[in-house]
Design an enzyme around this catalytic site. Structure first.
Site, PDB file in Angstrom:
ATOM      1  CE1 TYR A 143      -3.262  -2.748   0.014  1.00  0.00           C
ATOM      2  CE2 TYR A 143      -3.736  -2.315   2.312  1.00  0.00           C
ATOM      3  CZ  TYR A 143      -3.982  -3.023   1.152  1.00  0.00           C
ATOM      4  OH  TYR A 143      -4.944  -3.995   1.123  1.00  0.00           O
ATOM      5  CE  LYS A 194       0.334 -16.856  -2.482  1.00  0.00           C
ATOM      6  NZ  LYS A 194      -0.227 -18.202  -2.759  1.00  0.00           N
ATOM      7  CG  ASP A 227      -2.701 -19.592  -0.901  1.00  0.00           C
ATOM      8  OD1 ASP A 227      -1.831 -19.632  -0.014  1.00  0.00           O
ATOM      9  OD2 ASP A 227      -2.602 -20.233  -1.963  1.00  0.00           O
ATOM     10  CG  ASP A 251      -7.129  -4.508   3.961  1.00  0.00           C
ATOM     11  OD1 ASP A 251      -8.113  -4.483   4.721  1.00  0.00           O
ATOM     12  OD2 ASP A 251      -6.979  -3.713   3.017  1.00  0.00           O
ATOM     13  CG  ASP A 255     -12.311  -6.856   6.112  1.00  0.00           C
ATOM     14  OD1 ASP A 255     -11.953  -6.348   7.189  1.00  0.00           O
ATOM     15  OD2 ASP A 255     -12.773  -6.186   5.164  1.00  0.00           O
TER      16      ASP A 255
END
Ligand code: NAD
Length: 370
Positions: A143, A194, A227, A251, A255
């Site tokens: 970001y 990852k 993942d 992020d 959620d």
């Protein structure tokens, strides 16, 4: 009498002031019943600040935030300010606070209260008693990485670029927070990245392991690809204690975890900065939800996300674990006794108002402290 603690309250917009008013009640209760005094200053942020000062947070308010032991933040934004400039929009106030206080570690607990287990999108037996903590790196990663932007290519196409970038010190400091918190909970950390396809993920995994081996060998550390972590969160969330991860994966994973517990009105958060010489960390506590303009001013807001953010403040900024436990138990008892605001009422239960929920928590506190 415990020494005063400097607290800056920024209620903000929409339901922000409504839910913050219920925290005021708790502060009064702590003062009366536990002899804990807070030196409280209240100020404007977001659209409320824009209306008065033309900016979403003034330099003077930032000074107050930098000087406070903790900042309690409500929510900002709403349709009234949809057309104001990008730099002064209500959300800019929160972004400046995060940046100037260097709040690099975002803590999002996902706790499922037994009384609300049926509101989860998962089966009751998967979420009942769930208590996990996601620690998300908040000030680095894709970001913020450079280069970034959208460019025109000679062949007429356009190309969008963002850069995922982490340094060892950025990884170390957020991992330290996660290991430290794990020691006070279930003593287990799962680090998530990852590393199968990203060099920044390889570095993350190596450095998380290094911090563990050198400083926290007593804490159990596992590694998981992000993942798979998303999949495991909906398959068997109770396997986790603390999850530490980067800005982007955090992020998304936080959620996902939030939906395990039911309503947005129940979710607190904390954001922590670096520790100073005395060990004090800059810190901001806020509910995950926004300003909910659709219900603002109607007394319908659920104050429990804000109230639990206050409990996190007691625990993490002031080392008041006993008081935080008491408050969390009061929330649990109020839910067990059937208190429900509209967002968690479900069918057949008549909801109570924001102030009634606040009063119910105070009643439970009185009962617990009797
Ligand atoms: P929201 O979280 O404000 O509301 C989403 C839905 O959840 C709404 O239906 C709302 O009524 C409900 N809800 C949220 N909190 C609740 C509570 N405590 N009790 C009962 N119901 C609750 O998100 P949104 O509608 O996408 O955004 C509204 C405004 O808030 C926008 O201006 C947005 O930019 C802003 N926002 C601010 C923050 C923040 O201040 N940190 C975070 C998210 C959104």
């Amino acid at each position: 009498m415990v020494a005063n603690k400097k607290l800056l309250m920024l209620p903000g917009d929409g339901i922000g002031p409504e839910v913050m008013a219920e925290v005021r009640r708790l502060i009064d209760w702590m003062d009366r019943r536990r002899h804990v005094s807070f030196d409280v200053t209240e100020d404007l942020v977001g659209g409320a600040a824009y209306d008065v000062h033309g900016v979403a947070i003034t330099d003077a308010t930032m000074e107050a935030a930098l000087g406070a032991d903790a900042v309690l933040f409500g929510a900002v934004g709403g349709p009234k300010w949809d057309d104001v400039g990008y730099d002064v929009r209500p959300e800019a106030g929160l972004l400046r606070l995060r940046k100037d206080l260097d709040l690099f570690a975002n803590l999002r607990p996902a706790i499922c209260f037994d009384a609300l287990a049926d509101a989860s999108s998962l089966k009751r037996d998967l979420v009942s008693g769930l208590d996990i903590l996601i620690v998300r790196e908040l000030t680095g990663g894709v970001y913020f990485g450079e280069p970034r932007g959208i460019e025109d290519l000679p062949d007429g196409q356009r190309r969008g670029v963002n850069t995922q970038v982490y340094t060892t010190s950025e990884i170390h400091r957020v991992c330290r927070v996660a290991f430290d918190l794990a020691r006070k909970r279930g003593n287990r950390v799962c680090s998530t990245e990852k590393s199968n396809v990203m060099e920044s993920g390889v570095l993350w995994r190596q450095e998380a392991q290094r911090v563990h081996d050198e400083e926290f060998p007593d804490v159990e550390l596992t590694h998981m690809l992000a993942d798979n972590c998303g999949m495991q969160l909906v398959r068997n969330p109770a396997q986790f204690d603390v999850i530490v991860t980067d800005n982007l994966f955090g992020d998304m994973l936080s959620d996902v975890a939030s939906m395990l517990t039911g309503s947005l009105g129940m979710l607190p958060s904390a954001s922590l900065g670096p520790a100073d010489d005395s060990g004090r960390r800059r810190a901001l506590y806020e509910p995950v939800h926004g300003s909910a303009p659709d219900i603002a001013g109607q007394g319908k807001a659920n104050p429990l996300a804000m109230i639990q953010s206050y409990a996190m403040m007691l625990r993490y900024s002031f080392d008041m674990a006993e008081d935080a436990d008491l408050l969390e138990q009061a929330v649990r008892n109020a839910l067990d006794s059937g208190c429900r605001t509209i967002d968690i009422a479900g069918s057949g239960i008549s909801p109570i108002s924001c102030t009634e929920m606040g009063a119910a928590i105070v009643d439970e506190l009185d009962r617990l402290a009797a």
